[in-house]
Design a protein around this motif. Structure first.
Motif, PDB file in Angstrom:
ATOM      1  N   UNK A 125      49.408  15.992  44.065  1.00 20.10           N
ATOM      2  CA  UNK A 125      49.136  17.426  44.053  1.00 20.10           C
ATOM      3  C   UNK A 125      49.143  17.910  42.608  1.00 20.10           C
ATOM      4  N   UNK A 126      49.037  19.213  42.402  1.00 18.80           N
ATOM      5  CA  UNK A 126      49.015  19.711  41.028  1.00 18.80           C
ATOM      6  C   UNK A 126      49.856  20.980  40.901  1.00 18.80           C
ATOM      7  N   UNK A 127      50.418  21.136  39.727  1.00 19.15           N
ATOM      8  CA  UNK A 127      51.198  22.327  39.418  1.00 19.15           C
ATOM      9  C   UNK A 127      50.272  23.521  39.234  1.00 19.15           C
ATOM     10  N   UNK A 128      50.683  24.656  39.756  1.00 20.35           N
ATOM     11  CA  UNK A 128      49.992  25.902  39.436  1.00 20.35           C
ATOM     12  C   UNK A 128      50.427  26.356  38.045  1.00 20.35           C
ATOM     13  N   UNK A 129      49.808  27.419  37.557  1.00 20.86           N
ATOM     14  CA  UNK A 129      50.226  27.959  36.265  1.00 20.86           C
ATOM     15  C   UNK A 129      51.683  28.397  36.307  1.00 20.86           C
ATOM     16  N   UNK A 130      52.089  28.999  37.428  1.00 20.82           N
ATOM     17  CA  UNK A 130      53.495  29.397  37.566  1.00 20.82           C
ATOM     18  C   UNK A 130      54.405  28.170  37.639  1.00 20.82           C
ATOM     19  N   UNK A 131      53.931  27.111  38.282  1.00 17.87           N
ATOM     20  CA  UNK A 131      54.714  25.893  38.363  1.00 17.87           C
ATOM     21  C   UNK A 131      54.944  25.262  37.003  1.00 17.87           C
ATOM     22  N   UNK A 132      53.956  25.352  36.130  1.00 19.64           N
ATOM     23  CA  UNK A 132      54.101  24.806  34.781  1.00 19.64           C
ATOM     24  C   UNK A 132      55.159  25.546  33.981  1.00 19.64           C
ATOM     25  N   UNK A 133      55.430  26.801  34.369  1.00 18.77           N
ATOM     26  CA  UNK A 133      56.424  27.599  33.641  1.00 18.77           C
ATOM     27  C   UNK A 133      57.766  27.655  34.356  1.00 18.77           C
ATOM     28  N   UNK A 134      57.809  27.192  35.580  1.00 19.97           N
ATOM     29  CA  UNK A 134      59.036  27.334  36.372  1.00 19.97           C
ATOM     30  C   UNK A 134      60.173  26.506  35.772  1.00 19.97           C
ATOM     31  N   UNK A 135      61.385  27.061  35.681  1.00 18.26           N
ATOM     32  CA  UNK A 135      62.489  26.329  35.048  1.00 18.26           C
ATOM     33  C   UNK A 135      62.892  25.061  35.783  1.00 18.26           C
ATOM     34  N   UNK A 173      57.124  26.152  46.656  1.00 16.08           N
ATOM     35  CA  UNK A 173      57.170  27.557  46.286  1.00 16.08           C
ATOM     36  C   UNK A 173      58.589  27.959  45.918  1.00 16.08           C
ATOM     37  N   UNK A 174      58.670  29.060  45.225  1.00 17.41           N
ATOM     38  CA  UNK A 174      59.952  29.674  44.863  1.00 17.41           C
ATOM     39  C   UNK A 174      59.984  31.065  45.465  1.00 17.41           C
ATOM     40  N   UNK A 175      61.163  31.467  45.914  1.00 13.38           N
ATOM     41  CA  UNK A 175      61.296  32.810  46.480  1.00 13.38           C
ATOM     42  C   UNK A 175      62.714  33.322  46.204  1.00 13.38           C
ATOM     43  N   UNK A 176      62.861  34.603  46.143  1.00  9.57           N
ATOM     44  CA  UNK A 176      64.178  35.185  45.911  1.00  9.57           C
ATOM     45  C   UNK A 176      64.689  34.853  44.523  1.00  9.57           C
ATOM     46  N   UNK A 177      66.006  34.676  44.415  1.00 10.64           N
ATOM     47  CA  UNK A 177      66.640  34.395  43.132  1.00 10.64           C
ATOM     48  C   UNK A 177      66.538  32.926  42.745  1.00 10.64           C
ATOM     49  N   UNK A 243      68.688  17.454  39.260  1.00  9.85           N
ATOM     50  CA  UNK A 243      69.591  17.831  38.179  1.00  9.85           C
ATOM     51  C   UNK A 243      69.378  19.295  37.778  1.00  9.85           C
ATOM     52  N   UNK A 244      68.120  19.693  37.681  1.00  2.58           N
ATOM     53  CA  UNK A 244      67.832  21.092  37.340  1.00  2.58           C
ATOM     54  C   UNK A 244      68.293  22.045  38.440  1.00  2.58           C
ATOM     55  N   UNK A 245      68.100  21.637  39.691  1.00  2.00           N
ATOM     56  CA  UNK A 245      68.529  22.485  40.809  1.00  2.00           C
ATOM     57  C   UNK A 245      70.047  22.636  40.809  1.00  2.00           C
ATOM     58  N   UNK A 246      70.753  21.547  40.552  1.00  2.22           N
ATOM     59  CA  UNK A 246      72.210  21.610  40.530  1.00  2.22           C
ATOM     60  C   UNK A 246      72.696  22.518  39.401  1.00  2.22           C
ATOM     61  N   UNK A 247      71.974  22.532  38.299  1.00  3.06           N
ATOM     62  CA  UNK A 247      72.351  23.421  37.195  1.00  3.06           C
ATOM     63  C   UNK A 247      72.329  24.873  37.637  1.00  3.06           C
ATOM     64  N   UNK A 248      71.416  25.207  38.552  1.00  4.70           N
ATOM     65  CA  UNK A 248      71.376  26.574  39.067  1.00  4.70           C
ATOM     66  C   UNK A 248      72.642  26.896  39.857  1.00  4.70           C
ATOM     67  N   UNK A 249      73.174  25.886  40.558  1.00  7.54           N
ATOM     68  CA  UNK A 249      74.405  26.098  41.338  1.00  7.54           C
ATOM     69  C   UNK A 249      75.608  26.324  40.433  1.00  7.54           C
ATOM     70  N   UNK A 250      75.487  25.883  39.184  1.00 10.66           N
ATOM     71  CA  UNK A 250      76.608  26.019  38.249  1.00 10.66           C
ATOM     72  C   UNK A 250      76.511  27.282  37.404  1.00 10.66           C
ATOM     73  N   UNK A 251      75.437  28.030  37.553  1.00 10.60           N
ATOM     74  CA  UNK A 251      75.274  29.268  36.793  1.00 10.60           C
ATOM     75  C   UNK A 251      75.930  30.427  37.527  1.00 10.60           C
ATOM     76  N   UNK A 252      76.607  31.300  36.833  1.00 12.17           N
ATOM     77  CA  UNK A 252      77.159  32.480  37.506  1.00 12.17           C
ATOM     78  C   UNK A 252      76.038  33.417  37.929  1.00 12.17           C
ATOM     79  N   UNK A 253      76.215  34.140  39.035  1.00 14.50           N
ATOM     80  CA  UNK A 253      75.208  35.091  39.466  1.00 14.50           C
ATOM     81  C   UNK A 253      74.994  36.184  38.424  1.00 14.50           C
ATOM     82  N   UNK A 254      73.756  36.638  38.337  1.00 16.03           N
ATOM     83  CA  UNK A 254      73.438  37.759  37.464  1.00 16.03           C
ATOM     84  C   UNK A 254      73.721  39.079  38.180  1.00 16.03           C
TER      85      UNK A 254
END
Length: 260
Positions: A125-135, A173-177, A243-254
């Motif tokens: 498959x291929x990344x969208x433009x948003x996918x190329x920028x997604x953290x 896809x990404x949704x929410x926070x 690894x990147x997803x787990x990093x999100x679990x370690x970030x405090x909520x904004x």
């Protein structure tokens, strides 16, 4: 590219498993290698879902042979979709894989429905433009990923498409926070894929028997020959996104417990 700033995590991750044939594989193994503590529940074996996400830092919802629109086959689906929204409302990451991605889309107003064909095998498959920028995905080469599904979903109104396909447009896809849905199976290891191929070839999965004639023995033999190469690329990709997803679990909520 990694979002991780520490070598170990003590994140508590809830894993919802729908089938013994669809384990957490490389995704969950990667989380554990970084120190995450996993609690796996099987709601179809009468294991109750928690009523709130308070005891956990993230949620992984795995695949399975069930249809995301069939509440009779998944009597816990409504409670699980509520839990998905609760996790994200508290800015705790959610990862939905295959069936999990379809349920995540449905949780936010998307429609789950038959695709009309079976996607089976490693598909590029291929990344969208948003996918190329997604953290979560930025800077990570996207290899062919294993697909095994006959259903799809419409994107919820607030979702951002990150990976798109030809036959099935909505692949990630990404949704929410901090919630992500993956239609393919980045988590699979070689043992699981070989098991799926054997079951499919021998007509052991009733839902998919009608599609067997579309994939002749020569096609399956080629898939088996190419499997080690595909698995090596898929595993490297899975380790990076886990690894990147787990990093999100370690970030405090904004915005702690912000309601939408």
């Amino acid at each position: 590219m990694s979002l991780f700033s520490t070598s170990r995590s003590r994140a508590r991750i809830l894993v919802v498993q729908h089938s013994d044939q669809a384990p957490g594989g490389n995704f969950c193994d990667s989380l554990q290698r970084h120190g995450a503590m996993l609690t796996t529940i099987r709601p179809l074996e009468n294991a109750a879902l928690p009523v709130a996400p308070d005891a956990f830092d993230g949620l992984v919802v795995l695949g399975g042979p069930q249809h995301a629109f069939d509440d009779a086959a998944g009597p816990h689906f409504m409670a699980l979709m509520t839990l998905m929204r609760q996790f994200d409302r508290q800015e705790k990451p959610v990862a939905g894989i295959c069936l999990g991605a379809q349920l995540l889309a449905r949780a936010y107003g998307g429609r789950t429905e038959p695709l009309g064909v079976l996607e089976f095998g490693f598909i590029q498959h291929c990344l969208t433009r948003e996918g190329q920028r997604d953290p979560l995905l930025r800077g990570i080469d996207l290899p062919p990923l294993m697909a095994f599904h006959e259903d799809t979903f419409t994107l919820p109104e607030t979702a951002v498409l990150l990976i798109q396909g030809d036959q099935c447009p909505h692949q990630c896809f990404r949704i929410g926070h901090r919630a992500y849905g993956f239609q393919p199976h980045p988590e699979v290891d070689e043992k699981t894929v070989r098991q799926w191929i054997t079951m499919f070839r021998d007509d052991e999965i009733g839902t998919y028997v009608a599609y067997r004639r579309q994939f002749d023995d020569a096609w399956i033999d080629r898939l088996l020959d190419e499997l080690p190469e595909h698995i090596a690329a898929s595993e490297a990709y899975c380790r990076a996104i886990a690894e990147n997803w787990l990093a999100l679990a370690c970030r405090p909520p904004i915005f702690r417990n912000r309601e939408r």
